[in-house]
Design a protein around this motif. Sequence first.
Motif, mmCIF file in Angstrom:
data_model
loop_
_atom_site.group_PDB
_atom_site.id
_atom_site.type_symbol
_atom_site.label_atom_id
_atom_site.label_comp_id
_atom_site.label_asym_id
_atom_site.label_seq_id
_atom_site.Cartn_x
_atom_site.Cartn_y
_atom_site.Cartn_z
ATOM 1 N N ARG A 1 67.376 -100.218 -23.638
ATOM 2 C CA ARG A 1 67.339 -99.453 -22.388
ATOM 3 C C ARG A 1 66.258 -98.379 -22.333
ATOM 4 N NH1 ARG A 1 71.189 -97.166 -25.579
ATOM 5 N NH2 ARG A 1 71.203 -94.894 -25.761
ATOM 6 N N LYS A 2 65.570 -98.107 -23.419
ATOM 7 C CA LYS A 2 64.629 -96.980 -23.416
ATOM 8 C C LYS A 2 63.230 -97.475 -23.045
ATOM 9 C CE LYS A 2 67.606 -94.468 -26.611
ATOM 10 N NZ LYS A 2 68.080 -93.354 -25.753
ATOM 11 N N ASP B 1 64.820 -97.137 -38.040
ATOM 12 C CA ASP B 1 65.376 -96.968 -36.702
ATOM 13 C C ASP B 1 64.188 -96.860 -35.745
ATOM 14 O OD1 ASP B 1 66.194 -95.872 -34.301
ATOM 15 O OD2 ASP B 1 67.562 -94.423 -35.200
ATOM 16 N N THR C 1 72.592 -98.453 -32.401
ATOM 17 C CA THR C 1 73.524 -98.018 -33.449
ATOM 18 C C THR C 1 74.379 -99.181 -33.938
ATOM 19 O OG1 THR C 1 73.552 -95.845 -32.421
ATOM 20 C CG2 THR C 1 75.260 -96.271 -34.046
#
Length: 391
Positions: free
Chosen positions: A212-213, A187, A84
Motif C-alpha cells: 500500500r505504500k 524490511d 509485518t
Amino acid sequence: MLDIETIRNLTPGCQDKCFLNSAGASLMPGFISDEIISYLKQENQVGGYKAADNAKSLNASFYHEVAKLIGAKPRNIAFAHSATDAYTKALMSVRFDRGDVIVTTEDDYASNWIQFISLTKQFGVEVKTIGTDKSGDLDISHAEKLISSPGVKLVAITHVPTNSGLIQNVVSVGLLCEKHDIPYLVDACQSVGQLDVDVTQIKCDFLSATGRKFLRGPRGTGFLYVSDKMLDGRIYPYLLEAKGAVWTERDDFQLEEGAVRFENWERSYALQAGLTSAVSYANGLGIENIMARNAGLKKYFLEQLRSIAGVRILDRGSSTCNIITLIKEGTSREKMEALLSNANIFYSVSTLEWGLLDFRKKGTSWAIRFSPHYFNTYDELDKVCQVIDQM
Ligand SMILES: Cc1ncc(COP(=O)(O)O)c(C=O)c1O
C-alpha cells in the motif's frame, strides 16, 4: 522520463488535494481499484473458489511481477497480508535458543523491535544494535565486529525506517552476512516502489514489503522474498499451514517447493490481483524513472523547506529518500496539523512509539512526515511550503 499528466489523470485521488502520504498508504491508480471491484463482482457471480480458478494465470503473474521488481525468481516470492505478516513468517523460520543474538539497528521498525523484545522475553535472545557515525549512517566496521561475534543467529535491518528518510546501507551489511554465513532479513516496506530494491545486490535471505505504500497497491497486501539458499535448505516457518505443505501422514507433511511454503492458504485474491497490477505498473514505469523523478521532487522540496525560518528537518544519513520529517520551532503539533489540514494537504505525523530510539536521540516526540511520490507536482510542494512559512 515519466508522463506526469497521464499518471495524474490515472490517479483520481490526486485531483482535489495535495496528497503527500505515500509512506502511509498511497493513492491507487483508478484502474487498480476498478480491477479489484470487478474481481469482487466475479466472486459475487460464481463464488470465491471458482473466481480464483478462472483467474489462475492472473494469480500466477503476481509471482512473476514481484520477482521482476526485486531481481528474484517467481519461486522466491510469497504473497503476504502485510509487511509485518511477511516479516513474522521469516522470523518464525529461525530456531532461536537462549543466548542467540539478533543484530539490528536503532532505526528498525517498531513492530520488528516488539517482536525482537518478545523473543528476548520468551527465548532469552539478545538484541544488539549496529552503531552509527555522526551523520547517522551505519558504522560498517562495527557491523562486522558484531556479525562476526559468536552466537549471532540473525541480522535484521530496516532499509528505510517509518519515521525518517534515512536509507540504511543494506548492501554492505549483506556482504558481511554472506561472508560470515549469517541469515539476513531486510524490511523493505518503505523502500520498494521508491528505490531500486535488488535482492541480488542486497544478498538477503528474506525481504519483506507491503503493497500500500510507495508501490501504490491496496491495503491488506504484501510479499516476502525467500532466497534459494533458505528454500533449498528446507527452511520454513515453524507454524505453517496447508498452503505451505501437504498433509501426507499422521505425523508428517511434505513441504512445498518454493516460497509459497510461507503463505497463508486464505487471502483476498481480489487484493492480490490489485497488488499484481500495482507492481506491474511500477515495473512498466521503470524504477529508475521513478527514482529520477522522486530525487528531483525531494531536492526541490528540501531546498524550499530549508529556506523557511524555524523549519528543522530531522532526517539524518548521507543517503536519504522521499520521506521528509520536520518540525517548526515554536509551532505546536496541533497548530501545524490544523493549518495543513485546512489547506487540504495530506501528510502523517510520526510519533515517539514508532521510532523510539531515533526520536529520543533527536529530542522530539513527533514530526510531520511528508512523502512526495512521482505523481506529485512542484506546485504542490510550493503550496505546502507557503502554508508552513505562514505558520
Ligand atoms: C519500515 C516499516 N516496516 C514495516 C512496516 C509495517 O508494514 P505493515 O503495516 O504492512 O505490516 C511499516 C509500516 O509503516 C514500515 O514503515
